[in-house]
Design an enzyme around this catalytic site. Structure first.
Site, short mmCIF file in Angstrom:
data_model
loop_
_atom_site.label_atom_id
_atom_site.label_comp_id
_atom_site.label_asym_id
_atom_site.label_seq_id
_atom_site.Cartn_x
_atom_site.Cartn_y
_atom_site.Cartn_z
N GLU A 1 -21.57 -13.30 -33.41
CA GLU A 1 -20.68 -13.67 -32.30
C GLU A 1 -20.41 -15.17 -32.21
O GLU A 1 -19.37 -15.59 -31.70
CB GLU A 1 -21.28 -13.18 -30.98
CG GLU A 1 -20.26 -12.79 -29.95
CD GLU A 1 -19.54 -11.49 -30.32
OE1 GLU A 1 -18.31 -11.49 -30.34
OE2 GLU A 1 -20.23 -10.50 -30.60
N THR B 1 0.81 -1.22 0.00
CA THR B 1 0.00 0.00 0.00
C THR B 1 0.84 1.26 0.00
O THR B 1 0.59 2.17 -0.76
CB THR B 1 -0.95 0.01 1.22
OG1 THR B 1 -1.74 -1.15 1.14
CG2 THR B 1 -1.81 1.23 1.24
N1 GLU Z 1 -15.64 -11.17 -30.87
C1 GLU Z 1 -14.40 -10.75 -30.31
C2 GLU Z 1 -14.25 -11.27 -28.90
O1 GLU Z 1 -15.20 -11.36 -28.20
C3 GLU Z 1 -14.30 -9.27 -30.26
C4 GLU Z 1 -14.33 -8.67 -31.63
C5 GLU Z 1 -13.13 -7.85 -31.93
O2 GLU Z 1 -12.75 -6.97 -31.16
O3 GLU Z 1 -12.52 -8.11 -32.96
O4 GLU Z 1 -13.18 -11.58 -28.48
#
Ligand code: GLU
Length: 615
Positions: free
Chosen positions: A464, A425
């Protein structure tokens, strides 16, 4: 297919990071957020990459989003209010990176309780997802990445809107309707197209041309919009206003969600696509039930104690927190501050590779808490540090370790290097009063997501689910990131909040960049904490990304600055990559002081601002 292979198949996508900080809710005057020399597009607030001051700070990639966030802070809103307002604006002005069709991870430091919380708003796979959903039944092999991407198959159940709603409910002081209002206005009024926006459309022109709704929004007259043109999105303004009136049920159980599900299940392919597309556009199995059942998660943050700081990050399904944390734990065995810059960078690259080997082998949605704890254990790091030769790069790939709880331990801890954070700290800079902190990374995965704007609704869908590993590599150890119903694909997003030894905020940072996010965040931490750089210097410094590969990446300035010296230490040649990441960060200095930092150059430069600039 989130690992390195994909990176050679695609342009880097543009996850947006909004880092927002509020101090106290005292009324503050409203000076201009930008300092002298700030630049901006006509019709847009000025933008500056660095701002020093007090009273709250916002850093995003976009000047309009930053200005709206700062405005919320000036009007007495807190960090979460400002973060959500800024994020909603990014859904308008950075639509190819983020929006309500996607997901993300939010890390929050609560100044009152001095606790760090996280929100996992990652997209989840629909119930219909199977381990072989990305395998083409006709060939028995994985679909090509672009075929999987531009499809309904890649769309995960979006978590972004629920993240905004729940963050405001738990920690905000304003309703979602208030956060959406300024963004809806920007969508209706329009904003000037810049070169990055135009280029992102140009890069996606063929995919966007497949869908009427995307084409009419982003390819007026069949071409990307001109730089300086005003980009409007009235459908998105209406969507935001409908959600503001009716609540998020309009999305998760109502008519907006019904339109989203229809687009996934029957992709709205144009009858006369204006450009060829080489693949059939596949439908996905996402249902209204999947949407209605989407649930946020609130995992405990990862924590790694690094040279007296407490580094908090995002747990699974992101691999960001555990990989950054493990690499820091390995690096802590070495006193980087005593090394030359080249030697320190060598350690950074080698620690990245070791952490990446473990991340690839062990980390996915559903990794056990025990394994995660072992990967972040200092004794494990000591064992892994045995493989880091200070004088020689190891051949890549390096094998993963064995986080079994039994460690031989080479690499004795440096005196005073770690241990109880309380012991450190007094060694650290401490401020007497800090505010709430939000670090938030949100995305629709690829730049342009899956290229489908939901007809009549104005937002792009995510792709995604292509972050899953498409197929189990034959003969390899079981991959922790294979698709499954309800599972979330592994991410690299690394929103990070660093507290000092007293548990007060020191630094908050994050970046886009797919799998390179982890190394960008790690390198910035090393630059700032070990190499003596200021935050703006740590941000601007040229980047390299070693993800346990024989072909590491680096920006041209890194290659010219360090390539030869690192080759002499045995590093393989770097593949020059124009840009790695587009970070935002805020540092807390002295008594209430703040440094807000955005990229000076990458992605055309970001926008940092403070409520009350220092004189
Ligand atoms: N889909 C990527 C991830 O979740 C992120 C996309 C990117 O920043 O290229 O790692």
């Amino acid at each position: 297919m989130e690992a390195q292979m994909r990176l050679v198949q695609r342009a880097p996508s543009r996850t947006v990071v909004a880092a927002v900080v509020a101090v106290t809710l005292v009324a503050v005057p409203a000076p201009a957020s930008a300092g002298p020399g700030a630049v901006g597009r006509p019709g847009e607030p000025p933008k500056t990459p660095t701002a020093h001051g007090y009273g709250g700070a916002v850093s995003t990639v976009d000047p309009t989003a930053t200005a709206i966030g700062l405005d919320v802070l000036r009007r007495g809103g807190n960090a979460v209010d400002a973060a959500v307002a800024a994020a909603a604006t990014l859904g308008v002005t950075e639509p190819f990176s983020a929006g309500i069709g996607g997901g993300g991870f939010l890390v929050y430091y609560d100044a009152r309780t001095r606790q760090v919380h996280t929100v996992d708003g990652r997209e989840s796979a629909p119930a219909a997802m199977r381990e072989d959903s990305f395998v083409d039944p006709a060939t028995g092999t994985a679909y090509p990445f672009q075929q999987a991407r531009v499809s309904g198959l890649s769309v995960g159940v979006p978590g972004t809107l629920k993240t905004w709603h729940e963050a405001l409910r738990r920690w905000g002081s304003r309703p979602l309707s208030a956060a959406l209002a300024p963004a809806a206005e920007v969508a209706e009024r329009g904003f000037p197209v810049d070169a990055t926006f135009r280029q992102q459309v140009a890069d996606n022109a063929a995919a966007f041309a497949q869908f009427d709704a995307t084409r009419s929004l982003y390819l007026p007259d069949g071409q990307p919009p001109a730089v300086g043109a005003v980009q409007r999105n009235r459908d998105l303004a209406d969507t935001y206003r409908q959600i503001a009136r009716q609540g998020i049920g309009a999305f998760y159980t109502g008519p907006i969600g019904a339109d989203l599900v229809a687009a996934v299940r029957r992709p709205p392919v144009a009858a006369d696509p204006t450009a060829p597309w080489q693949f059939p556009i596949l439908a996905g199995g996402l249902t209204r039930t999947d949407l209605a059942h989407y649930a946020l998660r609130f995992p405990a943050p990862t924590r790694s104690d690094y040279r007296g700081y407490q580094v908090y990050g995002m747990s699974t399904p992101s691999s960001g927190g555990v990989a950054v944390g493990e690499a820091l734990n390995i690096l802590e065995r070495f006193d980087l501050s005593r090394l030359t810059v080249t030697e320190a960078l060598h350690h950074y690259l080698e620690a990245s590779a070791l952490a990446y080997a473990d991340r690839n082998r062990y980390v996915g949605d559903g990794t056990s808490r025990r394994i995660l704890a072992e990967l972040l254990d200092d004794r494990y790091a000591a064992e892994r540090a045995c493989r880091l030769d200070p004088a020689r790069a190891a051949p890549k790939p390096v094998p993963p370790g064995d986080p079994d709880g039994r460690y031989g331990g080479c690499g004795t801890a440096l005196a005073g290097a770690e241990g109880n954070p309380g012991q450190s700290t007094t060694n650290l800079t401490v401020a007497d009063r800090w505010g709430n902190v939000v670090e938030y990374t949100l995305t629709i995965e690829q730049t342009g997501g899956n290229a489908m704007v939901v007809p009549g609704r104005g937002f792009l869908l995510n792709n995604e689910l292509t972050d899953f590993t498409f197929v189990q590599p034959p003969g390899a150890a079981p991959d922790p990131n294979l698709p499954a119903p309800g599972k979330r694909p592994r991410s690299s997003m690394s929103p990070t909040i660093v507290l000092d030894g007293d548990g007060r905020p020191f630094l908050a940072l994050g970046s886009p960049g797919g799998a390179t996010i982890i190394t960008t965040v790690l390198q910035m931490l090393v630059n700032r904490i070990d190499l003596g750089m200021s935050l703006p210097e740590a941000m601007a410094a040229p980047r390299a990304s070693q993800r346990n590969s024989a072909v590491p990446q680096a920006e041209p300035a890194f290659v010219s600055g360090y390539g030869t010296a690192l080759a002499a230490l045995g590093h393989p040649p770097f593949v020059a990559t124009a840009e790695l990441g587009a970070a935002t960060a805020v540092e807390f200095t002295g008594r209430h002081g703040l440094v807000a930092a955005a990229e000076p150059v990458r992605r055309g430069g970001g926008a940092a601002g403070v409520v009350l600039p220092a004189r």
